[in-house]
Design an enzyme around this catalytic site. Structure first.
Site, PDB file in Angstrom:
ATOM      1  N   CYS A  14      30.831  19.558  66.887  1.00 37.92           N
ATOM      2  CA  CYS A  14      29.815  19.705  65.839  1.00 37.92           C
ATOM      3  C   CYS A  14      29.258  21.125  65.935  1.00 37.92           C
ATOM      4  O   CYS A  14      29.845  21.979  66.599  1.00 37.92           O
ATOM      5  CB  CYS A  14      28.713  18.658  65.992  1.00 37.92           C
ATOM      6  N   THR A  15      28.145  21.402  65.293  1.00 37.03           N
ATOM      7  CA  THR A  15      27.625  22.767  65.230  1.00 37.03           C
ATOM      8  C   THR A  15      27.187  23.287  66.596  1.00 37.03           C
ATOM      9  O   THR A  15      27.614  24.356  67.036  1.00 37.03           O
ATOM     10  CB  THR A  15      26.437  22.847  64.255  1.00 37.03           C
TER      11      THR A  15
END
Length: 310
Positions: free
Chosen positions: A185-186
């Site tokens: 994810c980020t």
């Protein structure tokens, strides 16, 4: 970093956070905000802390040292970036049930999660033919950029991820017991919580990218980089390129979707009013309101430019 006055720090930690300490930390941070140019978004919950803050370096250092007094600093995940401009208007502190909303109360990421893989080991893992790679972010983030050959669950928000797992994950697995499941994810928080969910459901060989895409882009040389496109971020920058500089995307202020330079050349696009994603979502009255709002924004920009020149 030359000429970049603002330090942007993303952070998260899963740990038992008592309610009285939550309010104590919140009040101390608001005191710091009153005396300094501190902005960002922080989310507190009984499961930990999550957020991004922006300020001059000395202020960020004060805030991080304060937060470390309340957390197990060994488990505090921090990612730093720099900017010439503020990327948030003000500081918001929200107290919620979860620091990232999944809606599965029986999991506990602070006690049970997958195996961290650092940036150096990530490429080898995802190139392995016995590995499937899952992007745990939302569909609009993935549209901006993602890793090669990763699976897009096409979720609108993270709380839809558990249903995707129940309905679709097994269709991607040749062998539930031997296939590697690599998630990212980020900044690391959503994929970490996702690994906790999968372990609860009995899946094995579960990995997640430590520090997320942002840490990977900071660590891996461009010629070895397997990430394609830009990385969506939840602030004024919208997206970061592979050098972690402000990217080419902007936001449609009607629907909130990220739009590329090519998107802005489409016939459906009207700045601040509509884009090809939302042309059928709003009424003519809505568009009139958006048009008036955009006119006000444009007038304020002109006035501010005049003031700055004077």
């Amino acid at each position: 970093m030359k000429g970049k006055n603002y330090k942007i720090t993303s952070l998260y930690s899963f740990f038992p956070f008592q309610e009285n300490l939550i309010f104590d930390l919140k009040n101390k941070l608001l005191e710091i905000e009153n005396e300094n140019d501190l902005s960002g978004l922080l989310i507190f919950a009984s499961e930990g802390i999550n957020g991004t803050i922006c300020a001059e370096k000395n202020v960020i250092d004060i805030v991080i040292n304060l937060i470390k007094e309340y957390t197990d600093s060994r488990n505090l995940n921090i990612k730093v970036n720099f900017s010439k401009k503020k990327v948030f208007k003000k500081l918001k502190i929200k107290i919620k049930k979860e620091i990232v909303t999944m809606g599965v109360p029986e999991i506990n990421p602070s006690e049970n999660n997958g195996t961290y893989i650092d940036s150096a080991g990530w490429n080898k893992l995802i190139k392995n033919q016995n590995t499937i790679v899952i992007d745990t972010r939302n569909h609009y983030e993935i549209s901006v950029g993602t890793f090669q050959n990763s699976i897009n669950p096409n979720t609108r928000n993270f709380s839809e991820f558990p249903k995707w797992v129940d309905d679709h994950l097994n269709t991607h697995l040749e062998n539930k017991d031997s296939t590697n499941i690599a998630m990212f994810c980020t900044g690391g928080i959503r994929c970490e919580k996702a690994t906790s969910l999968l372990k609860k459901k009995g899946y094995k060989n579960i990995y997640h990218l430590k520090g997320g895409i942002l840490q990977y882009l900071d660590d891996i040389p461009k010629k070895e980089n397997l990430f394609e496109g830009e990385c969506y971020v939840f602030d004024k920058r919208v997206a970061l390129d592979q050098e972690l500089e402000k990217g080419s995307y902007s936001i449609c202020h009607a629907c909130g979707m990220p739009i590329s330079i090519q998107d802005q050349k489409r016939k459906e696009y009207r700045k601040g009013i509509q884009c090809h994603f939302c042309i059928d979502q709003f009424s003519d009255n809505d568009r009139k309101r958006f048009e008036e709002r955009q006119k006000q924004i444009d007038r304020l920009k002109v006035e501010n430019n005049k003031i700055n020149k004077d």
